[in-house]
Design a protein around this motif. Structure first.
Motif, PDB file in Angstrom:
ATOM      1  N   ARG A  56       0.830  -1.219   0.000  1.00 31.23           N
ATOM      2  CA  ARG A  56       0.000   0.000   0.000  1.00 31.23           C
ATOM      3  C   ARG A  56       0.856   1.258   0.000  1.00 31.23           C
ATOM      4  NH1 ARG A  56      -3.417  -1.259   5.261  1.00 31.23           N
ATOM      5  NH2 ARG A  56      -1.270  -1.784   5.879  1.00 31.23           N
ATOM      6  N   ASN A  57       2.140   1.101   0.346  1.00 28.36           N
ATOM      7  CA  ASN A  57       3.062   2.237   0.361  1.00 28.36           C
ATOM      8  C   ASN A  57       3.806   2.338  -0.961  1.00 28.36           C
ATOM      9  OD1 ASN A  57       2.497   2.834   3.081  1.00 28.36           O
ATOM     10  ND2 ASN A  57       4.099   1.433   3.792  1.00 28.36           N
ATOM     11  N   ARG A  58       4.040   3.556  -1.397  1.00 30.04           N
ATOM     12  CA  ARG A  58       4.944   3.807  -2.514  1.00 30.04           C
ATOM     13  C   ARG A  58       6.050   4.709  -1.985  1.00 30.04           C
ATOM     14  NH1 ARG A  58       5.604   7.680  -6.458  1.00 30.04           N
ATOM     15  NH2 ARG A  58       6.701   6.923  -8.310  1.00 30.04           N
TER      16      ARG A  58
ATOM     17  N   ARG B 282      19.633  -3.302  -2.430  1.00 27.72           N
ATOM     18  CA  ARG B 282      19.601  -4.232  -3.552  1.00 27.72           C
ATOM     19  C   ARG B 282      18.350  -5.112  -3.540  1.00 27.72           C
ATOM     20  NH1 ARG B 282      25.135  -7.243  -4.719  1.00 27.72           N
ATOM     21  NH2 ARG B 282      25.645  -5.031  -5.069  1.00 27.72           N
ATOM     22  N   GLN B 283      17.909  -5.525  -2.359  1.00 30.76           N
ATOM     23  CA  GLN B 283      16.781  -6.449  -2.290  1.00 30.76           C
ATOM     24  C   GLN B 283      15.455  -5.812  -2.679  1.00 30.76           C
ATOM     25  OE1 GLN B 283      17.465  -6.922   2.113  1.00 30.76           O
ATOM     26  NE2 GLN B 283      15.244  -7.033   2.184  1.00 30.76           N
ATOM     27  N   ILE B 284      15.387  -4.468  -2.701  1.00 30.14           N
ATOM     28  CA  ILE B 284      14.122  -3.817  -3.069  1.00 30.14           C
ATOM     29  C   ILE B 284      14.232  -2.966  -4.315  1.00 30.14           C
ATOM     30  CG2 ILE B 284      13.343  -3.790  -0.661  1.00 30.14           C
ATOM     31  CD1 ILE B 284      13.944  -0.728  -0.690  1.00 30.14           C
ATOM     32  N   GLU B 285      15.401  -2.896  -4.944  1.00 32.80           N
ATOM     33  CA  GLU B 285      15.611  -1.928  -6.025  1.00 32.80           C
ATOM     34  C   GLU B 285      14.674  -2.136  -7.208  1.00 32.80           C
ATOM     35  OE1 GLU B 285      19.678  -2.293  -7.106  1.00 32.80           O
ATOM     36  OE2 GLU B 285      19.487  -4.297  -7.970  1.00 32.80           O
ATOM     37  N   ASN B 286      14.158  -3.340  -7.394  1.00 32.69           N
ATOM     38  CA  ASN B 286      13.251  -3.596  -8.513  1.00 32.69           C
ATOM     39  C   ASN B 286      11.793  -3.718  -8.078  1.00 32.69           C
ATOM     40  OD1 ASN B 286      15.309  -3.672 -10.543  1.00 32.69           O
ATOM     41  ND2 ASN B 286      15.882  -5.728  -9.832  1.00 32.69           N
ATOM     42  N   PHE B 287      11.499  -3.390  -6.836  1.00 27.85           N
ATOM     43  CA  PHE B 287      10.108  -3.436  -6.383  1.00 27.85           C
ATOM     44  C   PHE B 287       9.303  -2.372  -7.129  1.00 27.85           C
ATOM     45  CE2 PHE B 287       9.800  -5.692  -2.058  1.00 27.85           C
ATOM     46  CZ  PHE B 287      10.769  -6.613  -2.410  1.00 27.85           C
ATOM     47  N   PRO B 288       8.074  -2.689  -7.512  1.00 30.49           N
ATOM     48  CA  PRO B 288       7.267  -1.710  -8.261  1.00 30.49           C
ATOM     49  C   PRO B 288       6.869  -0.493  -7.435  1.00 30.49           C
ATOM     50  CG  PRO B 288       5.959  -3.656  -7.713  1.00 30.49           C
ATOM     51  CD  PRO B 288       7.380  -3.985  -7.359  1.00 30.49           C
ATOM     52  N   ASN B 289       6.882  -0.617  -6.111  1.00 32.53           N
ATOM     53  CA  ASN B 289       6.479   0.506  -5.252  1.00 32.53           C
ATOM     54  C   ASN B 289       7.676   1.225  -4.647  1.00 32.53           C
ATOM     55  OD1 ASN B 289       7.081  -1.729  -3.645  1.00 32.53           O
ATOM     56  ND2 ASN B 289       5.657  -1.122  -2.015  1.00 32.53           N
TER      57      ASN B 289
END
Length: 355
Positions: free
Chosen positions: A25-27, A44-51
């Motif tokens: 729900r967060n961007r 690195r573990q979140i760099e490709n997350f859509p949000n």
């Protein structure tokens, strides 16, 4: 919510970004100047997350910050961008004044202009959350006293003075202009992705490399230790549930002398990664001349955030420290490039002040 995190490539900022994006729900929009302590490898573990989105930017560039606020439709600003190392502030205070004071001023100006432009239905939801330190309160005696939200400011170092100034600016922008703010002051953080200049990672990595473990003075200075992931949970809670205009102390209820912390690390490493010569890592401890203006003790009363927002630390110091050591043992990919670069694994902040 659309959340702007400043300084999100730093130690605490990256932990906060990882925590926030775990909720779809967060961007999260992360802006960071990427100075010596900003490291995208920590994300690195979140760099490709859509949000999640990263933008390299300096908070002193208020025009660019204003563009980002508008383009990303930001609901909350969580401001962590700062020069943070006391020792570096002694060796070179200029950057601390520029980033922590001037940068906060420019960020406040951009945020105020943006907030005033928001439609009526969004004005009440906006928050400017300023993240600060227990060091603004100065020195505590060796007794049962604790820093509360009402403790007078008495900063001792260029770093803590710059953070105290930024705290005052944030509160002034609330009192004078009505900007909806919250302020948090935290105790010493520790955990994974901690820059190797700071005490706990410095001792872990120096020990692994058979280098001296420098301890200021007699090691009797006391700090209250807070796991960075507990801090990230608290920051997310205050940003959304904290009362406008209030400040909240965040502490780990884990007071330890610096020497006790170093000795505990040595004892844990003796079991987890014994030295080839069979000796204890404690034999590497080296007492060095004390840092100028070294406060004796910090300790936080976190009763307000516990009582009003239901937060409490989940990680005990002993378990958290053991997990932190395990992380450094298992993640040389992150810290080795830093240690192999210009950083020499020494303690700073003693030479310039003595000149």
């Amino acid at each position: 919510m659309n959340i702007l995190v400043t300084g999100g490539a730093g130690f605490i900022g990256s932990a906060l970004c990882r925590h926030l994006v775990a909720d779809p729900r967060n961007r999260v929009v992360n802006i960071d100047k990427l100075t010596y302590a900003g490291n995208l490898a920590s994300l690195r573990q979140i760099e490709n997350f859509p949000n999640y989105r990263f933008i390299q930017a300096d908070i002193c560039n208020d025009a660019l910050v204003a563009e980002i606020l508008r383009a990303e439709n930001i609901d909350h600003v969580i401001h962590l961008a700062a020069e943070t190392h006391v020792d570096r502030s002694i060796d070179g205070p200029d950057a601390f004044v520029e980033t922590n004071i001037v940068g906060t001023f420019r960020l406040l100006q951009a945020s105020l202009a943006y907030w005033r432009e928001l439609p009526a239905n969004a004005v009440a939801d906006f928050r400017f959350h300023h993240v600060s330190t227990d060091e603004v309160f100065g020195d505590l005696p060796f007794d049962t006293s604790l820093f509360t939200e009402d403790t007078p400011y008495a900063p001792s170092s260029p770093y803590s003075a710059s953070k105290a100034a930024s705290d005052h600016l944030v509160r002034a922008w609330h009192q004078t202009f009505g900007l909806p703010i919250v302020v948090t002051n935290c105790s010493n953080n520790y955990g994974p992705f901690h820059f190797p200049e700071k005490l706990i990672p410095l001792v872990i990595l120096n020990a692994l490399e058979e280098k001296p473990l420098p301890v200021y003075g007699n090691g009797g200075n006391v700090r209250d230790w807070l796991h960075v992931e507990d801090h990230a949970r608290a920051l997310a809670l205050v940003a959304t549930k904290g009362k406008v205009g209030e400040n909240y102390n965040i502490g780990g209820r884990a007071e330890r002398t610096n020497l006790s912390v170093v000795e505990t690390i040595c004892d844990l490493l003796d079991r987890k990664r014994p030295r080839r010569n069979g000796a204890s890592y404690r034999s590497l401890i080296k007492f060095v001349s004390d840092r100028p203006g070294h406060d004796r003790r910090y300790a936080m009363d976190a009763a307000k955030i516990e009582r009003e927002l239901g937060w409490s630390p989940q990680e005990s110091f002993d378990e958290g420290l053991a997990r932190t050591i395990d992380w450094y043992l298992e993640n040389a990919w992150w810290w080795k490039p830093i240690r192999d670069g210009s950083y020499a694994g020494e303690r700073l902040g003693r030479l310039v002040a003595a000149q």
